[in-house]
Design a protein around this motif. Structure first.
Motif, PDB file in Angstrom:
ATOM      1  N   THR A 106       0.841  -1.203   0.000  1.00 55.65           N
ATOM      2  CA  THR A 106       0.000   0.000   0.000  1.00 55.65           C
ATOM      3  C   THR A 106       0.869   1.244   0.000  1.00 55.65           C
ATOM      4  O   THR A 106       0.639   2.180  -0.778  1.00 55.65           O
ATOM      5  CB  THR A 106      -0.949  -0.002   1.221  1.00 55.65           C
ATOM      6  OG1 THR A 106      -1.752  -1.190   1.164  1.00 55.65           O
ATOM      7  CG2 THR A 106      -1.839   1.223   1.231  1.00 55.65           C
ATOM      8  N   VAL A 107       1.904   1.256   0.826  1.00 57.06           N
ATOM      9  CA  VAL A 107       2.830   2.392   0.884  1.00 57.06           C
ATOM     10  C   VAL A 107       3.559   2.541  -0.454  1.00 57.06           C
ATOM     11  O   VAL A 107       3.692   3.645  -0.988  1.00 57.06           O
ATOM     12  CB  VAL A 107       3.834   2.227   2.050  1.00 57.06           C
ATOM     13  CG1 VAL A 107       4.929   3.277   1.994  1.00 57.06           C
ATOM     14  CG2 VAL A 107       3.102   2.267   3.386  1.00 57.06           C
ATOM     15  N   VAL A 108       4.017   1.423  -1.002  1.00 56.37           N
ATOM     16  CA  VAL A 108       4.724   1.439  -2.288  1.00 56.37           C
ATOM     17  C   VAL A 108       3.829   2.031  -3.370  1.00 56.37           C
ATOM     18  O   VAL A 108       4.264   2.873  -4.173  1.00 56.37           O
ATOM     19  CB  VAL A 108       5.193   0.020  -2.682  1.00 56.37           C
ATOM     20  CG1 VAL A 108       5.678  -0.026  -4.119  1.00 56.37           C
ATOM     21  CG2 VAL A 108       6.287  -0.465  -1.733  1.00 56.37           C
ATOM     22  N   CYS A 109       2.577   1.626  -3.399  1.00 54.58           N
ATOM     23  CA  CYS A 109       1.649   2.144  -4.422  1.00 54.58           C
ATOM     24  C   CYS A 109       1.411   3.642  -4.255  1.00 54.58           C
ATOM     25  O   CYS A 109       1.314   4.360  -5.251  1.00 54.58           O
ATOM     26  CB  CYS A 109       0.329   1.383  -4.371  1.00 54.58           C
ATOM     27  SG  CYS A 109       0.449  -0.256  -5.087  1.00 54.58           S
ATOM     28  N   LYS A 113       3.731   4.270  -7.342  1.00 59.23           N
ATOM     29  CA  LYS A 113       2.776   3.934  -8.401  1.00 59.23           C
ATOM     30  C   LYS A 113       3.338   2.897  -9.389  1.00 59.23           C
ATOM     31  O   LYS A 113       3.463   3.161 -10.575  1.00 59.23           O
ATOM     32  CB  LYS A 113       2.330   5.194  -9.124  1.00 59.23           C
ATOM     33  CG  LYS A 113       1.627   6.181  -8.200  1.00 59.23           C
ATOM     34  CD  LYS A 113       1.327   7.475  -8.889  1.00 59.23           C
ATOM     35  CE  LYS A 113       0.706   8.498  -7.999  1.00 59.23           C
ATOM     36  NZ  LYS A 113       1.212   8.635  -6.662  1.00 59.23           N
ATOM     37  N   PRO A 114       3.674   1.710  -8.900  1.00 49.63           N
ATOM     38  CA  PRO A 114       4.235   0.685  -9.793  1.00 49.63           C
ATOM     39  C   PRO A 114       3.189   0.132 -10.756  1.00 49.63           C
ATOM     40  O   PRO A 114       1.987   0.255 -10.529  1.00 49.63           O
ATOM     41  CB  PRO A 114       4.695  -0.401  -8.813  1.00 49.63           C
ATOM     42  CG  PRO A 114       3.756  -0.268  -7.663  1.00 49.63           C
ATOM     43  CD  PRO A 114       3.487   1.208  -7.539  1.00 49.63           C
ATOM     44  N   TYR A 115       3.682  -0.507 -11.815  1.00 53.95           N
ATOM     45  CA  TYR A 115       2.809  -1.181 -12.773  1.00 53.95           C
ATOM     46  C   TYR A 115       2.234  -2.460 -12.168  1.00 53.95           C
ATOM     47  O   TYR A 115       1.175  -2.912 -12.556  1.00 53.95           O
ATOM     48  CB  TYR A 115       3.566  -1.575 -14.035  1.00 53.95           C
ATOM     49  CG  TYR A 115       4.082  -0.424 -14.848  1.00 53.95           C
ATOM     50  CD1 TYR A 115       3.317   0.712 -15.085  1.00 53.95           C
ATOM     51  CD2 TYR A 115       5.350  -0.468 -15.394  1.00 53.95           C
ATOM     52  CE1 TYR A 115       3.798   1.763 -15.844  1.00 53.95           C
ATOM     53  CE2 TYR A 115       5.840   0.570 -16.156  1.00 53.95           C
ATOM     54  CZ  TYR A 115       5.065   1.685 -16.378  1.00 53.95           C
ATOM     55  OH  TYR A 115       5.541   2.715 -17.127  1.00 53.95           O
ATOM     56  N   GLY A 116       2.986  -3.062 -11.272  1.00 50.64           N
ATOM     57  CA  GLY A 116       2.575  -4.311 -10.644  1.00 50.64           C
ATOM     58  C   GLY A 116       3.480  -4.629  -9.476  1.00 50.64           C
ATOM     59  O   GLY A 116       4.494  -3.957  -9.266  1.00 50.64           O
ATOM     60  N   ILE A 117       3.096  -5.629  -8.706  1.00 47.44           N
ATOM     61  CA  ILE A 117       3.854  -6.005  -7.507  1.00 47.44           C
ATOM     62  C   ILE A 117       4.061  -7.513  -7.501  1.00 47.44           C
ATOM     63  O   ILE A 117       3.132  -8.281  -7.771  1.00 47.44           O
ATOM     64  CB  ILE A 117       3.114  -5.587  -6.224  1.00 47.44           C
ATOM     65  CG1 ILE A 117       2.885  -4.080  -6.207  1.00 47.44           C
ATOM     66  CG2 ILE A 117       3.890  -6.025  -4.982  1.00 47.44           C
ATOM     67  CD1 ILE A 117       2.001  -3.603  -5.068  1.00 47.44           C
ATOM     68  N   VAL A 118       5.286  -7.935  -7.170  1.00 46.61           N
ATOM     69  CA  VAL A 118       5.618  -9.343  -6.992  1.00 46.61           C
ATOM     70  C   VAL A 118       5.983  -9.534  -5.527  1.00 46.61           C
ATOM     71  O   VAL A 118       6.796  -8.777  -4.984  1.00 46.61           O
ATOM     72  CB  VAL A 118       6.797  -9.762  -7.896  1.00 46.61           C
ATOM     73  CG1 VAL A 118       7.185 -11.216  -7.632  1.00 46.61           C
ATOM     74  CG2 VAL A 118       6.458  -9.545  -9.362  1.00 46.61           C
ATOM     75  N   LEU A 131      -6.648  -6.163  -0.950  1.00 48.98           N
ATOM     76  CA  LEU A 131      -5.496  -6.028  -1.840  1.00 48.98           C
ATOM     77  C   LEU A 131      -5.933  -5.520  -3.212  1.00 48.98           C
ATOM     78  O   LEU A 131      -5.202  -4.791  -3.882  1.00 48.98           O
ATOM     79  CB  LEU A 131      -4.764  -7.370  -1.981  1.00 48.98           C
ATOM     80  CG  LEU A 131      -3.520  -7.391  -2.857  1.00 48.98           C
ATOM     81  CD1 LEU A 131      -2.392  -6.603  -2.201  1.00 48.98           C
ATOM     82  CD2 LEU A 131      -3.076  -8.813  -3.118  1.00 48.98           C
ATOM     83  N   ALA A 132      -7.138  -5.861  -3.623  1.00 50.73           N
ATOM     84  CA  ALA A 132      -7.655  -5.420  -4.927  1.00 50.73           C
ATOM     85  C   ALA A 132      -7.765  -3.899  -5.002  1.00 50.73           C
ATOM     86  O   ALA A 132      -7.711  -3.328  -6.097  1.00 50.73           O
ATOM     87  CB  ALA A 132      -9.008  -6.065  -5.205  1.00 50.73           C
ATOM     88  N   ASP A 133      -7.895  -3.236  -3.864  1.00 52.66           N
ATOM     89  CA  ASP A 133      -8.002  -1.774  -3.840  1.00 52.66           C
ATOM     90  C   ASP A 133      -6.732  -1.087  -4.333  1.00 52.66           C
ATOM     91  O   ASP A 133      -6.764   0.089  -4.686  1.00 52.66           O
ATOM     92  CB  ASP A 133      -8.334  -1.274  -2.432  1.00 52.66           C
ATOM     93  CG  ASP A 133      -9.711  -1.721  -1.966  1.00 52.66           C
ATOM     94  OD1 ASP A 133     -10.541  -2.086  -2.833  1.00 52.66           O
ATOM     95  OD2 ASP A 133      -9.942  -1.722  -0.745  1.00 52.66           O
ATOM     96  N   LEU A 134      -5.616  -1.814  -4.364  1.00 57.60           N
ATOM     97  CA  LEU A 134      -4.368  -1.220  -4.846  1.00 57.60           C
ATOM     98  C   LEU A 134      -4.463  -0.876  -6.331  1.00 57.60           C
ATOM     99  O   LEU A 134      -3.763   0.001  -6.810  1.00 57.60           O
ATOM    100  CB  LEU A 134      -3.183  -2.150  -4.603  1.00 57.60           C
ATOM    101  CG  LEU A 134      -2.838  -2.450  -3.149  1.00 57.60           C
ATOM    102  CD1 LEU A 134      -1.654  -3.405  -3.073  1.00 57.60           C
ATOM    103  CD2 LEU A 134      -2.546  -1.172  -2.384  1.00 57.60           C
ATOM    104  N   GLY A 135      -5.287  -1.606  -7.061  1.00 55.01           N
ATOM    105  CA  GLY A 135      -5.497  -1.309  -8.471  1.00 55.01           C
ATOM    106  C   GLY A 135      -4.362  -1.710  -9.392  1.00 55.01           C
ATOM    107  O   GLY A 135      -4.283  -1.225 -10.517  1.00 55.01           O
ATOM    108  N   VAL A 136      -3.472  -2.584  -8.939  1.00 50.90           N
ATOM    109  CA  VAL A 136      -2.380  -3.079  -9.780  1.00 50.90           C
ATOM    110  C   VAL A 136      -2.353  -4.602  -9.703  1.00 50.90           C
ATOM    111  O   VAL A 136      -2.743  -5.184  -8.695  1.00 50.90           O
ATOM    112  CB  VAL A 136      -0.995  -2.516  -9.365  1.00 50.90           C
ATOM    113  CG1 VAL A 136      -0.947  -1.012  -9.509  1.00 50.90           C
ATOM    114  CG2 VAL A 136      -0.626  -2.938  -7.965  1.00 50.90           C
ATOM    115  N   PRO A 137      -1.892  -5.243 -10.774  1.00 51.75           N
ATOM    116  CA  PRO A 137      -1.772  -6.704 -10.714  1.00 51.75           C
ATOM    117  C   PRO A 137      -0.679  -7.112  -9.731  1.00 51.75           C
ATOM    118  O   PRO A 137       0.358  -6.454  -9.630  1.00 51.75           O
ATOM    119  CB  PRO A 137      -1.412  -7.101 -12.140  1.00 51.75           C
ATOM    120  CG  PRO A 137      -1.016  -5.862 -12.845  1.00 51.75           C
ATOM    121  CD  PRO A 137      -1.526  -4.699 -12.070  1.00 51.75           C
TER     122      PRO A 137
END
Length: 188
Positions: A106-109, A113-118, A131-137
């Motif tokens: 959440t902090v990272v986003c 604003k990453p394209y995605g998170i692993v 987690l879906a609220d982050l809006g990134v895959p």
């Protein structure tokens, strides 16, 4: 000389060079020594302005790794960073210990604003539909997301129990003698 030049001359990925320059512990001593030799040879000094600009970028793929001492993760991360770089993007690497990796995401986003998170080495108890609220895959590596039912979360796992089962069966059935070893365990 740039970090890409150091990577090319040393034979390591840009991500590995970056970890060495940032004193990250998850780099083999061989890689660290080779990269530092190239840095010293060319008297390389990191450009503080370039580093600041990169930190402000709103792109890339965030890699959130739970634990800092796992050498398996170091190898996985190095390969992932190389693939991300080959595809023209950047990786943003975060190491956390016992923290909630979803809170970190959440902090990272918010900040990057990453394209995605692993996620690597995750505690599944923290993964909720929020987690879906982050809006990134998002992708879990080494854990399965199948039972979590979170729309933006997938996973990469090895779910074939046959090879480990065969190994355990062989070791327990035949023991050390099959391999010519002597059992030195004390009698109980």
């Amino acid at each position: 000389m740039t970090i890409k030049d150091i990577a090319r001359e040393s034979g390591y990925a840009v991500g590995t060079v970056s970890r060495v320059l940032n004193n990250n512990p998850n780099v083999s001593e061989v890689a660290r020594a080779r990269i530092l030799d190239v840095v010293q040879k060319h008297n390389f000094q990191p450009n503080a302005n370039a580093k600041h600009l990169k930190m402000q970028a709103s792109s890339g793929i965030a890699l959130i790794v739970k634990g800092t001492q796992n050498m398996l993760f170091a190898a996985i991360i190095e390969k992932m960073q190389a693939l991300i770089e080959e595809r023209g993007s950047v990786s943003i690497l975060y190491y956390i210990e016992e923290a909630n990796e979803v809170e970190q995401a959440t902090v990272v986003c918010q900040e990057r604003k990453p394209y995605g998170i692993v996620f690597l080495g995750s505690n599944l108890d923290y993964f909720t539909p929020a987690l879906a609220d982050l809006g990134v895959p998002c992708v879990l590596v080494t854990n399965s997301a199948a039972a979590l039912d979170i729309r933006n979360l997938s996973s990469v796992t090895v779910d074939d129990p046959a090879p480990p089962a065969r190994m355990i069966d062989s070791l327990t059935k035949h023991g050390p003698a099959k391999f010519g070893w002597t059992d030195t365990r004390p009698e109980l």
